[in-house]
Design a protein around this motif. Structure first.
Motif, PDB file in Angstrom:
ATOM      1  N   GLU A  50       0.542   8.755 -12.986  1.00 15.01           N
ATOM      2  CA  GLU A  50       0.697   8.315 -11.593  1.00 15.01           C
ATOM      3  C   GLU A  50      -0.596   7.722 -11.036  1.00 15.01           C
ATOM      4  N   THR A  90      -1.425  15.664  -3.846  1.00 18.79           N
ATOM      5  CA  THR A  90      -2.362  16.494  -3.077  1.00 18.79           C
ATOM      6  C   THR A  90      -1.925  17.949  -3.075  1.00 18.79           C
ATOM      7  N   ASP A 146       0.827  -1.206   0.000  1.00 19.52           N
ATOM      8  CA  ASP A 146       0.000   0.000   0.000  1.00 19.52           C
ATOM      9  C   ASP A 146       0.861   1.256   0.000  1.00 19.52           C
ATOM     10  N   SER A 147       1.934   1.225   0.753  1.00 20.78           N
ATOM     11  CA  SER A 147       2.839   2.372   0.806  1.00 20.78           C
ATOM     12  C   SER A 147       3.446   2.654  -0.567  1.00 20.78           C
ATOM     13  N   LEU A 149      -7.091   8.862  -6.736  1.00 16.78           N
ATOM     14  CA  LEU A 149      -5.739   8.371  -6.994  1.00 16.78           C
ATOM     15  C   LEU A 149      -5.836   6.866  -6.992  1.00 16.78           C
ATOM     16  N   LYS A 150      -5.727   6.294  -8.190  1.00 19.88           N
ATOM     17  CA  LYS A 150      -5.932   4.866  -8.405  1.00 19.88           C
ATOM     18  C   LYS A 150      -7.332   4.522  -7.917  1.00 19.88           C
ATOM     19  N   LYS A 173       2.132   1.749  -3.435  1.00 17.71           N
ATOM     20  CA  LYS A 173       1.053   2.091  -4.360  1.00 17.71           C
ATOM     21  C   LYS A 173       0.662   3.563  -4.241  1.00 17.71           C
ATOM     22  N   TYR A 174       0.675   4.087  -3.018  1.00 19.43           N
ATOM     23  CA  TYR A 174       0.239   5.458  -2.789  1.00 19.43           C
ATOM     24  C   TYR A 174       1.396   6.358  -2.354  1.00 19.43           C
ATOM     25  N   LEU A 182      -9.009  10.999  -3.359  1.00 21.40           N
ATOM     26  CA  LEU A 182      -7.972  11.939  -2.958  1.00 21.40           C
ATOM     27  C   LEU A 182      -8.599  13.243  -2.463  1.00 21.40           C
ATOM     28  N   SER A 229       3.036   8.589  -3.918  1.00 19.74           N
ATOM     29  CA  SER A 229       3.001   9.951  -4.444  1.00 19.74           C
ATOM     30  C   SER A 229       1.795  10.762  -3.963  1.00 19.74           C
ATOM     31  N   ILE A 230       1.039  10.247  -3.034  1.00 17.38           N
ATOM     32  CA  ILE A 230      -0.208  10.903  -2.616  1.00 17.38           C
ATOM     33  C   ILE A 230       0.028  12.303  -2.051  1.00 17.38           C
ATOM     34  N   LYS A 280      -8.469   5.172  -4.706  1.00 20.92           N
ATOM     35  CA  LYS A 280      -8.672   5.869  -3.434  1.00 20.92           C
ATOM     36  C   LYS A 280      -9.102   7.309  -3.698  1.00 20.92           C
TER      37      LYS A 280
END
Length: 187
Positions: A130, A87, A76-77, A173-174, A79-80, A178, A82-83, A176
């Motif tokens: 991304e 943001t 998960d880290s 984002l994918k 995968k996300y 955002l 660039s969150i 999820k």
């Protein structure tokens, strides 16, 4: 994983060795009168061995669960990852879109606007690569999980509870959410 399994096996072997040694020691000093006491001691030691075996199995299961949980957190880290950056870039995207909504009459300003539009499209395509996706809200039923209603308006075009206007875009984002879309909803 192999090291932990080896350690568990070593502990089990030590326990079994201790039990066998204690039983052998008791047998060497035993006599016919001590036999009931030896059986009781043997039962106690067998119960102790069983209890220790259960502890080892529980420890192994706990370790396996821990390993699986940390692996999922790691995935998960990644995968996300660039969150945070994305943001922080969303307000910049909003400002670009607001700037492009201004009507341009001057030829120099129009040329500048086209150049800025090209920069914006490049930024937008990089963010899409991304996994950033703008949500389409207008005409959709209001969903509080994806929309933030800022006002209700009268509308003859849309049924009640439908998004009439998008004030600020929402992004995914994918898979999820955002940022929820700020919208006006029909009454």
């Amino acid at each position: 994983m192999k090291e932990e399994q080896q350690e568990i096996n070593n502990v089990s072997e030590e326990i079994e060795t201790d039990i066998v040694e204690e039983v052998n020691q008791q047998q060497s000093t035993s006599s016919l009168e001590q036999e009931p006491a030896l059986l009781t001691e043997l039962e106690r030691l067998q119960a102790l061995a069983d209890e220790n075996q259960q502890r080892v199995l529980r420890a192994q299961a706990d370790f396996d669960n821990y390993r699986k949980r940390t692996q999922k957190e790691k995935e998960d880290s990644a995968k996300y990852a660039s969150i945070r950056l994305i943001t922080e870039l969303l307000p910049i995207m909003d400002n670009f879109e607001r700037a492009f909504s201004v009507d341009v009459a001057n030829e120099q300003v129009e040329s500048f606007s086209k150049g800025m539009d090209m920069i914006f499209r490049q930024l937008e395509s990089t963010l899409q690569a991304e996994g950033l996706v703008a949500m389409e809200s207008v005409g959709q039923p209001f969903n509080p999980e994806f929309h933030q209603a800022i006002m209700k308006v009268e509308s003859d075009l849309y049924p009640e509870g439908t998004v009439v206007e998008e004030v600020q875009k929402g992004y995914m984002l994918k898979d999820k959410l955002l940022r929820p879309a700020m919208v006006k909803v029909s009454e």
